[in-house]
Write an enzyme that holds these catalytic residues in place. Sequence first.
Site, short mmCIF file in Angstrom:
data_model
loop_
_atom_site.label_atom_id
_atom_site.label_comp_id
_atom_site.label_asym_id
_atom_site.label_seq_id
_atom_site.Cartn_x
_atom_site.Cartn_y
_atom_site.Cartn_z
N GLU A 163 0.79 -1.24 0.08
CA GLU A 163 -0.01 -0.14 0.05
C GLU A 163 0.93 1.29 0.00
O GLU A 163 0.57 1.97 0.78
CB GLU A 163 -0.85 -0.11 1.16
CG GLU A 163 -1.77 -1.16 1.05
CD GLU A 163 -2.96 -1.40 2.32
OE1 GLU A 163 -3.09 -0.39 3.13
OE2 GLU A 163 -3.59 -2.24 2.50
N GLU A 269 -5.80 -10.73 -1.24
CA GLU A 269 -6.56 -10.42 -0.26
C GLU A 269 -8.10 -10.64 -0.50
O GLU A 269 -8.72 -9.74 -0.06
CB GLU A 269 -6.25 -9.13 0.67
CG GLU A 269 -4.87 -9.13 1.07
CD GLU A 269 -4.58 -8.02 1.99
OE1 GLU A 269 -5.19 -7.03 2.34
OE2 GLU A 269 -3.41 -7.72 1.88
O1 9MR Z 1 -6.62 -8.41 8.87
C1 9MR Z 1 -6.04 -7.42 9.14
C2 9MR Z 1 -6.61 -6.84 10.53
O2 9MR Z 1 -6.74 -8.03 11.57
C3 9MR Z 1 -5.85 -5.72 11.07
O3 9MR Z 1 -6.66 -5.17 12.20
C4 9MR Z 1 -5.82 -4.93 10.09
C5 9MR Z 1 -5.22 -3.50 10.53
O4 9MR Z 1 -5.07 -2.58 9.70
O5 9MR Z 1 -5.01 -5.23 8.91
C6 9MR Z 1 -5.80 -5.99 8.38
O6 9MR Z 1 -5.19 -6.79 7.23
C7 9MR Z 1 -4.85 -5.89 6.07
C8 9MR Z 1 -3.65 -6.18 5.23
O7 9MR Z 1 -2.62 -6.23 6.10
C9 9MR Z 1 -3.35 -5.13 4.21
N1 9MR Z 1 -4.35 -4.76 3.45
C10 9MR Z 1 -5.70 -4.70 4.18
C11 9MR Z 1 -5.90 -5.68 5.07
C12 9MR Z 1 -7.63 -5.23 5.92
O8 9MR Z 1 -7.35 -4.15 6.52
#
Ligand code: 9MR
Length: 445
Positions: A163, A269
Amino acid sequence: MKRIAYVLLLSILGPGVVAQDSLRYWADKLDKYIGSSVEDYFFLNDFWTMTSRTYHKIMIGQFNMIVAGNEMKFDATEPQRNLFSFTKGDIMMEYAGTWGMATRGHCLLWHNQLPGWITAGLTDGVDNGLYSRDTLLAILENHITTLVTHWKGKVREWDVVNEVFDGDGTLRESIWQQVIGDDYIDSAFVWAHRADPDALLFLLDYGAEGLNSKSHGIYAKVQELLGKGIPIHGVGMQCHLTTNDINFYSIESNVKRLTDLGLLVCFTEVDIKIPADEFSTDVALQRQAREYGQLLSIFLNCEQCPSFVMWAFSDNDSWIPDHTAGTYGQACIYNLKYQPKPAYYALLDTLRAHNGVNVGLNTAASNPFSIVPTLVDDHFIVTSETGSPEFTTAVITDMAGRQIVKLKEITAGEPVYVSALGKGTYVLTVTDRNDNHYLMKFLKK
Ligand code: 9MR
């Protein structure tokens, strides 16, 4: 203690848990990876419940790839400077090894989930001078080198930079960008490659699946990196999508232009969220199923697309409801109770179809019409077990949703000829007089 429990659980589940006719079974045959993110909850705290047993049965039975949802991120692995913590990530990577799954490593560099000692370098989002360029470069090099070395040979695909773009296609003004400058991306890939030359290295983002300003920025950046000889192997499309708002044609075009550069493309994802006012409606769940199938088909049609990974497989574990304050949800292929949804069957049937098995999209569990179309070479026949309903139209679309053939007034039991259909995978939609739709995905050899 927890590790012992983990090994015991696996022995209870037994090897028979790797299912036949599963997502994994068909993906294996195509040399593709299909996977899900996992959360530490089911690995550490909640071992002996039925839910946990069901969870692991699905995970092992349906998937041949795993990615840690949070446990290999910066804050989890280096909570204090140069003090590393690998335990949770190790458990997940070990689990993958035990059950013959490939792995993605997520992620070496991000602007979120950074430990406080790093974010201390920003005040109100702006570089406050705590770190010099050289210091932050050294911190990043140490972090990347330590993680990739620790999991050397165990992680197939590393998300190196996550990102790093803004919506307009320019680089995000993260702490890395502000303190180091744009070349932090180049360095991150070089260090990761040095630490494990066999790992595949990715740049990934969200909202850049189709052709838009962000994906144009990514395209230009990866071209630049390749031109400079930076060791980048692919682009990850996160695919956090919303039902009824997906342009498959655009996604397919973007995949094509990236793979034309010689890069791999992974869907990393995947989830397709439904708005709350459509929760649990047949229309939304069937549409979502079609969309999952279409996305998977784009992936399966692409030789340079190795991995299709979902961000949780069950609505029970999805990040979407929290993130959207409940206005969206039901984004995954299993429901809250870990029962397969139409979307699961759409993935299964899409995989079967790509293995050369012609299948109705609405399988036993979800077929409301009892119609069994069969496609033999240049024609198909629609029949019904419940008499002979009349059909108004049959439409064949390609996997990007483009209409290839539209036939009117077809009759049950009679062959319908479709010439001029090239090799590939298509969706046949048959509509009856009551406006019920029946869908079948098929492979034209
Ligand atoms: O699934 C992850 C969630 O448990 C966390 O709270 C969150 C914090 O930002 O991150 C989530 O995973 C993210 C991933 O690392 C990057 N793309 C977006 C995902 C969803 O937020």
